[in-house]
Enzyme design. Structure first.
Site, PDB file in Angstrom:
ATOM      1  N   GLY A 227      59.826  37.192  17.905  1.00  0.00           N
ATOM      2  CA  GLY A 227      59.122  38.014  19.033  1.00  0.00           C
ATOM      3  C   GLY A 227      60.139  39.210  19.359  1.00  0.00           C
ATOM      4  O   GLY A 227      60.997  39.553  18.839  1.00  0.00           O
ATOM      5  N   ASN A 228      59.898  39.655  20.687  1.00  0.00           N
ATOM      6  CA  ASN A 228      60.582  40.837  21.100  1.00  0.00           C
ATOM      7  C   ASN A 228      62.219  40.501  21.113  1.00  0.00           C
ATOM      8  O   ASN A 228      62.868  41.391  20.632  1.00  0.00           O
ATOM      9  CB  ASN A 228      60.073  41.112  22.522  1.00  0.00           C
ATOM     10  CG  ASN A 228      61.000  42.035  23.358  1.00  0.00           C
ATOM     11  OD1 ASN A 228      61.860  41.555  24.114  1.00  0.00           O
ATOM     12  ND2 ASN A 228      60.616  43.360  23.234  1.00  0.00           N
TER      13      ASN A 228
ATOM     14  N   LYS B  95      59.880  33.227  39.006  1.00  0.00           N
ATOM     15  CA  LYS B  95      59.454  33.259  37.842  1.00  0.00           C
ATOM     16  C   LYS B  95      57.739  32.746  38.027  1.00  0.00           C
ATOM     17  O   LYS B  95      57.488  32.252  38.937  1.00  0.00           O
ATOM     18  CB  LYS B  95      59.839  32.225  36.888  1.00  0.00           C
ATOM     19  CG  LYS B  95      59.696  32.283  35.543  1.00  0.00           C
ATOM     20  CD  LYS B  95      60.461  33.369  34.803  1.00  0.00           C
ATOM     21  CE  LYS B  95      60.622  33.478  33.268  1.00  0.00           C
ATOM     22  NZ  LYS B  95      61.512  34.359  33.023  1.00  0.00           N
TER      23      LYS B  95
ATOM     24  N   GLY C 111      62.344  32.254  16.140  1.00  0.00           N
ATOM     25  CA  GLY C 111      61.361  33.112  16.736  1.00  0.00           C
ATOM     26  C   GLY C 111      61.475  34.388  16.054  1.00  0.00           C
ATOM     27  O   GLY C 111      62.440  34.719  15.345  1.00  0.00           O
TER      28      GLY C 111
HETATM   29  P1  NAD Z   1      57.696  36.650  22.324  1.00  0.00           P
HETATM   30  O1  NAD Z   1      56.351  35.856  23.014  1.00  0.00           O
HETATM   31  O2  NAD Z   1      57.835  38.123  22.043  1.00  0.00           O
HETATM   32  O3  NAD Z   1      58.254  35.864  21.079  1.00  0.00           O
HETATM   33  C1  NAD Z   1      58.209  34.277  20.729  1.00  0.00           C
HETATM   34  C2  NAD Z   1      58.316  34.149  19.542  1.00  0.00           C
HETATM   35  O4  NAD Z   1      58.547  32.759  19.176  1.00  0.00           O
HETATM   36  C3  NAD Z   1      57.538  34.445  18.567  1.00  0.00           C
HETATM   37  O5  NAD Z   1      57.731  34.824  17.240  1.00  0.00           O
HETATM   38  C4  NAD Z   1      56.699  33.118  18.180  1.00  0.00           C
HETATM   39  O6  NAD Z   1      56.105  33.018  17.068  1.00  0.00           O
HETATM   40  C5  NAD Z   1      57.740  32.223  18.176  1.00  0.00           C
HETATM   41  N1  NAD Z   1      57.512  30.857  18.481  1.00  0.00           N
HETATM   42  C6  NAD Z   1      56.752  30.264  19.114  1.00  0.00           C
HETATM   43  N2  NAD Z   1      56.827  28.723  19.499  1.00  0.00           N
HETATM   44  C7  NAD Z   1      57.423  28.689  18.183  1.00  0.00           C
HETATM   45  C8  NAD Z   1      58.055  27.364  17.623  1.00  0.00           C
HETATM   46  N3  NAD Z   1      57.690  26.259  17.969  1.00  0.00           N
HETATM   47  N4  NAD Z   1      59.062  27.552  16.500  1.00  0.00           N
HETATM   48  C9  NAD Z   1      59.579  28.813  16.197  1.00  0.00           C
HETATM   49  N5  NAD Z   1      59.005  29.951  16.748  1.00  0.00           N
HETATM   50  C10 NAD Z   1      57.870  29.896  17.577  1.00  0.00           C
HETATM   51  O7  NAD Z   1      58.687  36.376  23.265  1.00  0.00           O
HETATM   52  P2  NAD Z   1      60.283  36.799  23.629  1.00  0.00           P
HETATM   53  O8  NAD Z   1      59.839  37.914  24.680  1.00  0.00           O
HETATM   54  O9  NAD Z   1      60.741  37.027  22.376  1.00  0.00           O
HETATM   55  O10 NAD Z   1      60.870  35.455  24.154  1.00  0.00           O
HETATM   56  C11 NAD Z   1      61.463  34.482  23.454  1.00  0.00           C
HETATM   57  C12 NAD Z   1      62.331  33.668  24.412  1.00  0.00           C
HETATM   58  O11 NAD Z   1      63.348  34.619  25.251  1.00  0.00           O
HETATM   59  C13 NAD Z   1      61.713  32.859  25.658  1.00  0.00           C
HETATM   60  O12 NAD Z   1      62.234  31.656  25.954  1.00  0.00           O
HETATM   61  C14 NAD Z   1      61.841  33.774  26.700  1.00  0.00           C
HETATM   62  O13 NAD Z   1      61.481  33.145  28.187  1.00  0.00           O
HETATM   63  C15 NAD Z   1      63.177  34.425  26.652  1.00  0.00           C
HETATM   64  N6  NAD Z   1      63.416  35.548  27.221  1.00  0.00           N
HETATM   65  C16 NAD Z   1      62.685  36.616  27.198  1.00  0.00           C
HETATM   66  C17 NAD Z   1      62.956  37.845  27.466  1.00  0.00           C
HETATM   67  C18 NAD Z   1      62.460  39.273  27.472  1.00  0.00           C
HETATM   68  O14 NAD Z   1      62.894  39.987  27.873  1.00  0.00           O
HETATM   69  N7  NAD Z   1      61.383  39.120  26.611  1.00  0.00           N
HETATM   70  C19 NAD Z   1      64.190  38.039  28.550  1.00  0.00           C
HETATM   71  C20 NAD Z   1      64.939  36.771  28.736  1.00  0.00           C
HETATM   72  C21 NAD Z   1      64.385  35.445  27.958  1.00  0.00           C
END
Ligand code: NAD
Length: 428
Positions: free
Chosen positions: A221-222, A107, A219
């Site tokens: 996000g993605n 990471k 959340g």
């Molecule tokens: P992202 O940056 O696309 O979205 C993050 C989301 O969380 C956003 O909507 C943001 O507004 C919200 N957020 C941030 N702080 C917050 C809070 N305190 N309260 C409520 N919402 C909050 O990130 P992502 O890619 O969707 O990843 C989210 C989680 O999933 C992370 O823990 C990441 O490590 C994990 N993850 C992501 C992937 C991937 O492929 N994108 C894979 C495995 C794990």
């Protein structure tokens, strides 16, 4: 990024120690696996748009590569810490092992806030990160990917820098690349869809039709967006989502009892997954405190934002109706909360199983890059579903057989595989 006194690496080690005891792991394997193999910590000087030079701090942690090259995302976050990166690299090792793909765990991160950086400044951070590590990462050593606040564009800048340094084409250096530049179809939705493939199997096992369930998601996000999409396709209803508000520096939850509309919400969401609360109000959403997502009267909770969200305190606010916690985020549930969930009989689908769809599709991307032949979307998604479904059932069967909490069962499978690879190589 860790909040207050919470240290995600302590949590990752505590989870590991519990299962190492259960497996009666020998002391050399324990010592090797509870710490990363290698860590890099470095400065990235960047000339900013105003002409001044600013120095950013970057990290890469390679937890274990006994089963294949390290694999894991790079996060851009103002509160990033090396301990968070350590924990996440360790969870990547278990994630690759539990879905049985030939990769290890790594990471990376940079302490920075992309909200306040121009595209050119972000490009310089990406190129600087690669310049510091060009000989320690690569297709046969360590393969980065996007993560929180990094995108396909960041990956392409990093690839370009790597190829400049090494003088060749190395599309297998990094995954999550744009389509047409070595990216795989399906990567964008892979993590969120993977979350729901495991949720679908869990519901099947409980004899519950997704149509009879509703959920609350932290959340937007993605991961959250695609998880909600597929869960809605299965007939479920998400009634609450939450997101971080950059202006107010706090989070809000948005509730709609007849179900949130992903497409409509996307129209008022920025590229960081932040929902515009002023505009969403006119769309019939109730605006609540950020923590309200966990208090909803729902069957399923999907934390898909950050680590350390379901804690010994917040778990007490959870409705007794909740049957499943399906972890889209990494490390959302603390050991204290796990205890409560286990006692209450809540079915947990642990992070490194539930969100393994992203890394599985990244692995597919590498395979396709190596062949220089790319699969159709349907083929990618089918292979992803097969992998996630098989991994879920392997964990679930073990959990039933040995009466283990799902997280512990997933750890048993993953640690067993990695410890064996280390022993076979003579490392322990
Ligand atoms: P992202 O940056 O696309 O979205 C993050 C989301 O969380 C956003 O909507 C943001 O507004 C919200 N957020 C941030 N702080 C917050 C809070 N305190 N309260 C409520 N919402 C909050 O990130 P992502 O890619 O969707 O990843 C989210 C989680 O999933 C992370 O823990 C990441 O490590 C994990 N993850 C992501 C992937 C991937 O492929 N994108 C894979 C495995 C794990």
């Amino acid at each position: 990024m860790s909040s207050g006194s919470f240290n995600p690496f302590d949590m990752a080690q505590a989870q590991f120690d519990k299962v190492a005891d259960y497996l009666e792991l020998d002391s050399a394997s324990r010592e090797l696996l509870r710490n990363p193999l290698r860590e890099y910590s470095f400065s990235i000087p960047v000339r900013m748009d105003d002409g001044a030079v600013k120095v950013f701090r970057g990290f890469r942690v390679q937890h274990n590569d006994s089963r294949g090259p390290c694999k894991g995302g790079i996060r851009f976050h103002p509160q990033e810490t090396v301990d968070t990166v350590r924990a996440l690299s360790m969870w990547m090792t278990w994630k690759c092992a539990v879905v049985d793909i030939p990769l290890g765990g790594g990471k990376g991160g940079v302490i920075c806030d992309p909200h306040n950086l121009s595209a050119r400044e972000q490009e310089q951070i990406c190129r600087g990160w690669v310049r510091q590590l060009a000989r320690n990462v690569g297709p046969v050593q360590d393969v980065p990917a996007p993560d929180v606040m990094t995108s396909a564009q960041h990956m392409l800048w990093m690839l370009d820098e790597y190829e400049h340094i090494h003088g060749g084409k190395y599309p297998g250096f990094i995954t999550g690349k744009p389509l047409g530049s070595g990216g795989s179809l399906g990567r964008t939705e892979a993590t969120g869809y993977g979350v729901v493939y495991t949720l679908r199997e869990a519901l099947k096992g409980m004899g519950i039709d997704p149509k009879d369930t509703c959920a609350s998601v932290q959340g937007f996000g993605n991961v959250a967006q695609y998880a909600i999409r597929l869960y809605h396709e299965l007939g479920g209803k998400v009634i609450c989502v939450s997101s971080w508000d950059q202006n107010d520096q706090t989070s809000y939850a948005f509730k709609k009892a007849d179900g949130v509309d992903v497409d409509a919400l996307l129209g008022v969401t920025d590229r960081f997954g932040g929902i515009d609360k002023a505009r969403v109000k006119d769309m019939g959403y109730e605006i609540l405190d950020g923590d309200a997502w966990i208090e909803q009267d729902v069957d399923i909770l999907i934390p898909a934002a950050l680590e350390n969200q379901i804690t010994g305190d917040t778990v007490q606010k959870m409705s007794k109706r909740v049957k499943i916690v399906c972890e889209g985020a990494n490390g959302p549930t603390t050991p204290a909360a796990d205890k409560v969930l286990e006692e209450r009989g809540v079915f947990n689908i642990p992070d490194f199983l539930a969100n393994a769809g992203g890394v599985t599709c990244s692995y597919f991307e590498q395979v396709q890059c190596n062949m220089n032949y790319f699969w159709e979307h349907e083929e990618v998604m089918q292979k992803l579903d097969n992998k996630m479904t098989a991994a879920f059932h392997a964990v679930h069967n073990l959990a039933k057989k040995r009466k283990l909490y799902m997280r512990d069962a997933a750890y048993v499978i993953a640690i067993d595989r990695v410890a064996k690879a280390c022993r076979d190589r003579g490392w322990a």
